[in-house]
Design a protein around this motif. Structure first.
Motif, PDB file in Angstrom:
ATOM      1  N   GLY A   1       4.031  -0.421  -4.557  1.00  0.00           N
ATOM      2  CA  GLY A   1       3.257   0.757  -4.210  1.00  0.00           C
ATOM      3  C   GLY A   1       3.503   1.293  -2.814  1.00  0.00           C
ATOM      4  O   GLY A   1       2.854   2.256  -2.395  1.00  0.00           O
ATOM      5  N   PHE A   2       4.443   0.712  -2.090  1.00  0.00           N
ATOM      6  CA  PHE A   2       4.743   1.182  -0.733  1.00  0.00           C
ATOM      7  C   PHE A   2       5.198   2.637  -0.765  1.00  0.00           C
ATOM      8  O   PHE A   2       5.973   3.038  -1.639  1.00  0.00           O
ATOM      9  CB  PHE A   2       5.830   0.293  -0.128  1.00  0.00           C
ATOM     10  N   ASP A   3       4.718   3.408   0.198  1.00  0.00           N
ATOM     11  CA  ASP A   3       5.043   4.841   0.248  1.00  0.00           C
ATOM     12  C   ASP A   3       6.320   5.049   1.063  1.00  0.00           C
ATOM     13  O   ASP A   3       6.314   4.935   2.279  1.00  0.00           O
ATOM     14  CB  ASP A   3       3.883   5.615   0.876  1.00  0.00           C
ATOM     15  N   ASP A   4       7.421   5.329   0.375  1.00  0.00           N
ATOM     16  CA  ASP A   4       8.717   5.497   1.043  1.00  0.00           C
ATOM     17  C   ASP A   4       9.145   6.963   1.119  1.00  0.00           C
ATOM     18  O   ASP A   4      10.317   7.266   1.349  1.00  0.00           O
ATOM     19  CB  ASP A   4       9.796   4.670   0.339  1.00  0.00           C
TER      20      ASP A   4
ATOM     21  N   THR B   1     -17.733  -0.686  -0.167  1.00  0.00           N
ATOM     22  CA  THR B   1     -18.437  -1.309  -1.283  1.00  0.00           C
ATOM     23  C   THR B   1     -19.292  -0.267  -1.990  1.00  0.00           C
ATOM     24  O   THR B   1     -19.508   0.855  -1.505  1.00  0.00           O
ATOM     25  CB  THR B   1     -19.331  -2.441  -0.778  1.00  0.00           C
ATOM     26  N   GLN B   2     -19.839  -0.657  -3.130  1.00  0.00           N
ATOM     27  CA  GLN B   2     -20.752   0.222  -3.840  1.00  0.00           C
ATOM     28  C   GLN B   2     -21.985   0.509  -2.984  1.00  0.00           C
ATOM     29  O   GLN B   2     -22.536   1.622  -3.012  1.00  0.00           O
ATOM     30  CB  GLN B   2     -21.165  -0.414  -5.170  1.00  0.00           C
ATOM     31  N   GLU B   3     -22.397  -0.469  -2.211  1.00  0.00           N
ATOM     32  CA  GLU B   3     -23.549  -0.283  -1.325  1.00  0.00           C
ATOM     33  C   GLU B   3     -23.251   0.772  -0.260  1.00  0.00           C
ATOM     34  O   GLU B   3     -24.107   1.602   0.083  1.00  0.00           O
ATOM     35  CB  GLU B   3     -23.908  -1.628  -0.668  1.00  0.00           C
TER      36      GLU B   3
ATOM     37  N   LYS C   1      -1.502  10.414   1.730  1.00  0.00           N
ATOM     38  CA  LYS C   1      -1.973   9.458   0.736  1.00  0.00           C
ATOM     39  C   LYS C   1      -3.498   9.549   0.653  1.00  0.00           C
ATOM     40  O   LYS C   1      -4.187   9.454   1.676  1.00  0.00           O
ATOM     41  CB  LYS C   1      -1.541   8.029   1.109  1.00  0.00           C
ATOM     42  N   SER C   2      -4.010   9.723  -0.543  1.00  0.00           N
ATOM     43  CA  SER C   2      -5.443   9.982  -0.721  1.00  0.00           C
ATOM     44  C   SER C   2      -6.298   8.874  -0.131  1.00  0.00           C
ATOM     45  O   SER C   2      -6.090   7.688  -0.412  1.00  0.00           O
ATOM     46  CB  SER C   2      -5.778  10.134  -2.206  1.00  0.00           C
ATOM     47  N   ILE C   3      -7.268   9.286   0.685  1.00  0.00           N
ATOM     48  CA  ILE C   3      -8.261   8.332   1.200  1.00  0.00           C
ATOM     49  C   ILE C   3      -9.657   8.720   0.721  1.00  0.00           C
ATOM     50  O   ILE C   3     -10.660   8.183   1.211  1.00  0.00           O
ATOM     51  CB  ILE C   3      -8.225   8.236   2.737  1.00  0.00           C
TER      52      ILE C   3
ATOM     53  N   TRP D   1     -12.234  -7.682  -4.982  1.00  0.00           N
ATOM     54  CA  TRP D   1     -10.829  -7.873  -4.594  1.00  0.00           C
ATOM     55  C   TRP D   1     -10.011  -6.576  -4.615  1.00  0.00           C
ATOM     56  O   TRP D   1      -8.826  -6.591  -4.336  1.00  0.00           O
ATOM     57  CB  TRP D   1     -10.169  -8.914  -5.504  1.00  0.00           C
ATOM     58  N   ASP D   2     -10.617  -5.484  -4.967  1.00  0.00           N
ATOM     59  CA  ASP D   2      -9.894  -4.206  -4.973  1.00  0.00           C
ATOM     60  C   ASP D   2      -9.412  -3.848  -3.567  1.00  0.00           C
ATOM     61  O   ASP D   2     -10.098  -4.124  -2.570  1.00  0.00           O
ATOM     62  CB  ASP D   2     -10.796  -3.076  -5.485  1.00  0.00           C
ATOM     63  N   ASN D   3      -8.222  -3.239  -3.502  1.00  0.00           N
ATOM     64  CA  ASN D   3      -7.696  -2.729  -2.240  1.00  0.00           C
ATOM     65  C   ASN D   3      -7.893  -1.218  -2.186  1.00  0.00           C
ATOM     66  O   ASN D   3      -7.438  -0.498  -3.078  1.00  0.00           O
ATOM     67  CB  ASN D   3      -6.210  -3.060  -2.096  1.00  0.00           C
ATOM     68  N   ILE D   4      -8.576  -0.754  -1.165  1.00  0.00           N
ATOM     69  CA  ILE D   4      -8.814   0.673  -0.975  1.00  0.00           C
ATOM     70  C   ILE D   4      -7.810   1.192   0.059  1.00  0.00           C
ATOM     71  O   ILE D   4      -7.689   0.619   1.150  1.00  0.00           O
ATOM     72  CB  ILE D   4     -10.259   0.937  -0.510  1.00  0.00           C
TER      73      ILE D   4
END
Length: 949
Positions: free
Chosen positions: A77-80, A803-805, A835-837, A890-893
């Motif tokens: 997934g690296f942005d090249d 987080t959801q909180e 890249k979408s944040i 464990w999701d990466n945002i």
């Protein structure tokens, strides 16, 4: 724990679906050998600064610790997107500038240990694998990467290949995303040199994707050899098959021999063979061929072996092998024999780089180089000092050139012997190869018992793989001990310091030849020494007492039938080893032709005695303004019986030519015409002349011949001419090149050993990061009140976990940062690769909106920026977004908003003439249309040529 069980259950369902799909769909059986040279991305990394090396290997789990954990630029997934687009073969070393602190061996190109910012390169490419390929064996093969390469596919670490000269292949079957995209990442490190000559940097040979059925012929899995009796050849065709299936398999093998017209002339088969699961085995079929056409130097006739594997009357694999039918043998007293006829080996040594392109030679350049060597009468080529690219050997097969195929490094470890085995197995079907070389000038061992032991082991090991060729090693030190006592075919490097007659008497059964001889140094087209300017006269002058001149060396070998022949050091000039100089000389002086393939005068000496073609060549040129009345050394190279010299039609005497010699005159310079007339049996048969030229008036371009069909390449010779259309041999004009149509210039050169001009003119890319990236909650993404406020109460971006909180408390955020830009010109292109944040986001640069309420895009967005929005120096960026939140802990945002790419187009191509000549190489881009090249120089009429591609 419950979430893990659910995940495992879902994975089990997915696996069951994939298995069911596999069972329903028929596996594609046809072998595919797919070239994947196009569409790569490239960027320079760093050997030890992890930030500059895209943070590879810095994750909690490294790619060596856990499968699939390739990180940084190795992550799928690296942005090249900011990386440079290019095709391979590619040599990034030739793109670099020169520096006196760089390696002399590498021609002072600014790479290596002293230049870490240019000594690691990254390549990435995405390939699509169809869903129907599930069930096939799929591998990726690299013909050569210089050097110390690491390869990942979809983040899975495949392996390291330290050698820059050996091809390698990885099975990627189980790592692939079938029915989707797959990412290949390659890291290359040239910090350490492997040789002592220019070696380049990068993926400099072809890359392939190979697809087969589970039961298939292994890579390089055929071996064809033949014996000839009267008018019939017995071809012994071996094939090694591997069964990668999980069950035994039965099949048939058919071997068909196809002639040059495509007609099957003989065949053989094996029926109902069984091969156990996950095993491989070699099978051999003897095939008689009546009245075979033999491969030789004048008629390099090639057959093709078509190997077909069938099962239940269905073809499951086919493999094509080009080969030649011929006999070779060495005789200790009489030399080398090809098809029963003694052939005097007239060889050259060569490295693998060429002007303009470094080591990343297009295939056509291999044919061009071999044809240039054949023009001067050479019939043999030594691969100095490493395994060559396969296309070089193909050119030798097709054009009729004998080959010494050489191993890189002597040794008996498993790795050493495996490299030798790979070399032999890959290349053993080439009829051009007549000898395997196990080593070259290993000074530390060649004269002692250690060297003798190593050579004996390597020689015996090579013979377990191929018994059809002699094993040689090149010895430059003393003989009579060490390697020279045990090698079958002794290679002499420089007989000025050796007594070959004494060695032959002592070892009468040993074969021998000269693996290096000559080692003369000359600057093409220059005829007086100027040591301060690093200029060496192009006369055949003995370098020092350790070397013979070219002429004396050839006379030694030509007079001794037990010596099979000799290989000159070198055929082509090459970058590095600028003996006897250092900086600023960056190219060798050894070649019979220069780095472009333009001949030095020594080529006509060889042509005189290495061919039967009537030859006469006069040197030097006759432009000696300011030297009127002064003596000039004049030479004639010829195989005529006699040569008479005339100056402005006045005879200066006729002289008789000594066999394997040349003729000399000393002539007081007078402008005009110097003419040589050659006589055979008392009759005038040839003339050659050199004339005093006037000032140049126009540029000239000639497209050189490349002996290959449907070339996509043009090699062009450029010079300037006077009003009489005479080429000006002393010209040093700078030539500018402009090209139009579906082609591009890929390299320029001129053969000047001291030229520090660029070989290539490429686009320049700067990648700009966003600094001081901070965030602040806002009510919604339409709230622009914080676009220009002070940042003192802002937090660093993404300091708080998403987080959801967090999402319950924060509905939207504004992010702010800055980036610095240097001055630019109108041709500069500035692109923001975002890249979408956020789930939704709007983007502002310097207060101006460039994107409004974009939805999240996993692949990112790209914005080519209007320069009116930007300014030199510090610029600001603001992103208003709704947050992306974690579903699982464990999701990466994504916390990286992207990069700015500043792309400056390449400068115009140009090159100065050296001794009147320059070269430009043009390559088709694949589209239809007419290609035009314009060459111009200040004050001269330009040349325009329509290029045939």
């Amino acid at each position: 724990m419950k979430s893990y069980k659910i995940l495992a259950f879902l994975l089990l369902i997915k696996l069951s679906q994939a298995t069911a799909s596999f069972a329903q769909d028929k596996i594609e059986l046809k072998r595919e050998h797919i070239l994947i040279d196009t569409g790569w991305r490239f960027a320079l990394g760093h050997p030890y600064d992890v930030k500059k090396d895209f943070y590879n290997g810095t994750g909690y789990f490294s790619y060596l610790a856990k499968t699939g954990y390739g990180d940084g630029a190795a992550a799928p997934g690296f942005d090249d997107r900011t990386w440079r687009k290019l095709n391979v073969p590619h040599d990034w070393a030739v793109e670099q500038g020169f520096d006196k602190n760089a390696s002399l061996s590498h021609g002072f190109k600014a790479i290596g240990r002293n230049f870490p910012d240019a000594s690691v390169g990254w390549y990435r490419k995405s390939i699509s694998i169809p869903a129907k390929d599930l069930g096939r064996k799929i591998s990726i093969a690299f013909d050569g990467v210089f050097r110390n390469s690491i390869v990942w596919v979809n983040g899975h670490y495949l392996g390291i290949e330290p050698s820059g000269y050996h091809g390698f292949e990885y099975d990627i079957t189980d790592y692939l995303n079938y029915g989707g995209e797959n990412v290949i990442a390659v890291r290359v490190d040239v910090t350490i040199e492997e040789g002592w000559f220019y070696e380049g940097a990068g993926i400099y040979r072809h890359v392939w994707l190979n697809k087969t059925a589970p039961l298939h012929i292994i890579p390089n899995g055929t071996f064809v050899r033949s014996t000839i009796n009267n008018n019939e050849a017995l071809v012994k065709a071996s094939v090694t098959l591997k069964n990668d299936a999980l069950e035994n398999d039965k099949f048939n093998i058919k071997q068909s021999i196809v002639d040059a017209k495509g007609k099957v002339v003989a065949s053989g088969s094996l029926q109902n063979i069984e091969l156990n699961a996950l095993t491989e085995k070699e099978f051999t079929i003897d095939i008689p061929v009546v009245k075979p056409q033999l491969w030789d130097l004048e008629n390099p006739y090639l057959y093709q072996l078509l190997t077909t594997i069938t099962k239940n009357e269905e073809v499951i694999d086919e493999y094509k092998t080009n080969f030649g039918i011929r006999t070779i043998r060495f005789d200790a007293d009489k030399g080398f024999f090809l098809n029963g006829k003694r052939v005097e080996v007239k060889g050259t040594n060569n490295h693998q780089d060429h002007a303009g392109v470094g080591v990343a030679l297009p295939d056509e350049v291999q044919y061009f180089r071999i044809s240039k060597l054949k023009e001067m009468g050479s019939n043999a080529y030594r691969c100095s000092h490493n395994p060559p690219t396969p296309e070089l050997l193909d050119a030798c097969d097709r054009l009729g050139m004998l080959v010494i195929d050489e191993n890189r490094l002597m040794g008996i470890t498993e790795q050493n012997l495996n490299y030798l085995k790979k070399l032999i197995i890959r290349d053993r079907n080439h009829p051009s190869i007549i000898s395997w070389s196990i080593g070259n000038e290993e000074w530390n061992i060649e004269g002692n018992i250690t060297g003798a032991r190593i050579a004996k082991t390597m020689q015996a090991f090579a013979k377990t793989i191929d018994t059809t060729r002699a094993i040689t090693a090149a010895i430059s030190g003393g003989i009579g001990n060490g390697i020279s006592t045990t090698i079958d075919l002794l290679g002499y490097n420089y007989v000025a310091t050796k007594n070959t007659d004494e060695q032959h008497k002592k070892y009468p059964a040993q074969f021998s030849w000269g693996t290096e001889e000559g080692s003369t140094v000359a600057s093409r087209g220059l005829y007086s020494n100027n040591m301060e300017k690093h200029e060496l006269a192009a006369y055949d002058t003995r370098q020092n007492e350790n070397f013979l001149s070219l002429e004396d060396g050839w006379k030694h070998y030509a007079a001794r039938p037990y010596l099979a022949g000799m290989f000159i050091w070198t055929g082509f000039d090459y970058r590095g080893e600028p003996t006897p100089f250092g900086w600023p000389s960056v190219v060798s002086y050894f070649g019979m032709v220069d780095l472009c393939g333009f001949p030095k005068d020594n080529t006509w000496y060889l042509k005189s005695w290495w061919t039967d073609k009537p030859t006469l060549h006069l040197l030097p040129h006759w432009n000696w303004k300011g030297s009127e009345g002064k003596p000039i050394e004049v030479k004639a190279y010829s195989n005529c019986d006699e040569v008479e010299l005339f100056l402005n039609k006045k005879s200066l005497g006729k002289k008789r030519m000594e066999p394997n010699g040349h003729l000399n005159w000393t002539v007081n310079y007078t402008p005009g015409t110097l003419e040589a007339v050659g006589f055979k049996n008392g009759k005038k048969i040839l003339t050659d002349e050199v004339k005093t030229t006037s000032n140049p008036t126009h540029v000239s371009i000639i497209q050189e011949a490349i002996p290959i069909e449907k070339s996509t390449l043009a090699i062009l010779k450029v010079d300037v001419r006077d009003a009489s259309n005479q080429a000006v041999p002393t010209a040093v004009n700078e030539i500018d090149f402009q090209i139009s149509g579906p082609a591009k210039i890929i390299g320029v050169g001129n053969g000047n050993p001291t030229s520090l001009e660029p070989d290539q003119f490429i686009e320049h890319i700067d990648v700009i990061q966003i600094n001081d990236f901070k965030e602040k909650p806002i009510s919604n993404i339409d709230d622009i009140t914080e676009l220009t406020t002070d940042l003192t109460d802002w937090d660093y971006a993404f300091k708080q976990e998403r987080t959801q909180e967090f999402g319950k408390k924060v509905k939207a955020l504004i992010y702010r940062g800055n980036f610095d830009l240097e001055d630019w010109n109108d041709a500069t292109k500035i692109t923001f690769f975002y890249k979408s944040i956020g789930k939704q986001q709007s983007i502002y640069i310097n207060g101006k909106k460039i994107a409004d309420k974009l939805t999240e895009n996993k692949k990112g967005n790209a914005f080519t920026l209007d320069k009116s929005v930007l300014k030199v120096g510090k610029n600001t960026i603001a992103i208003l977004a709704t947050p992306i939140l974690k579903v699982q802990s464990w999701d990466n945002i994504n916390a990286d908003p992207g990069l700015f790419q500043v792309l400056k187009p390449a400068a115009d191509w140009k090159r100065k003439l050296f001794s009147g000549l320059a070269q430009v190489i043009v390559q088709s881009t694949g589209e239809a249309g007419e290609v035009t090249l314009k060459a111009s120089s200040n004050g001269l009429k330009p040349a325009i040529i329509k290029i045939k591609l």
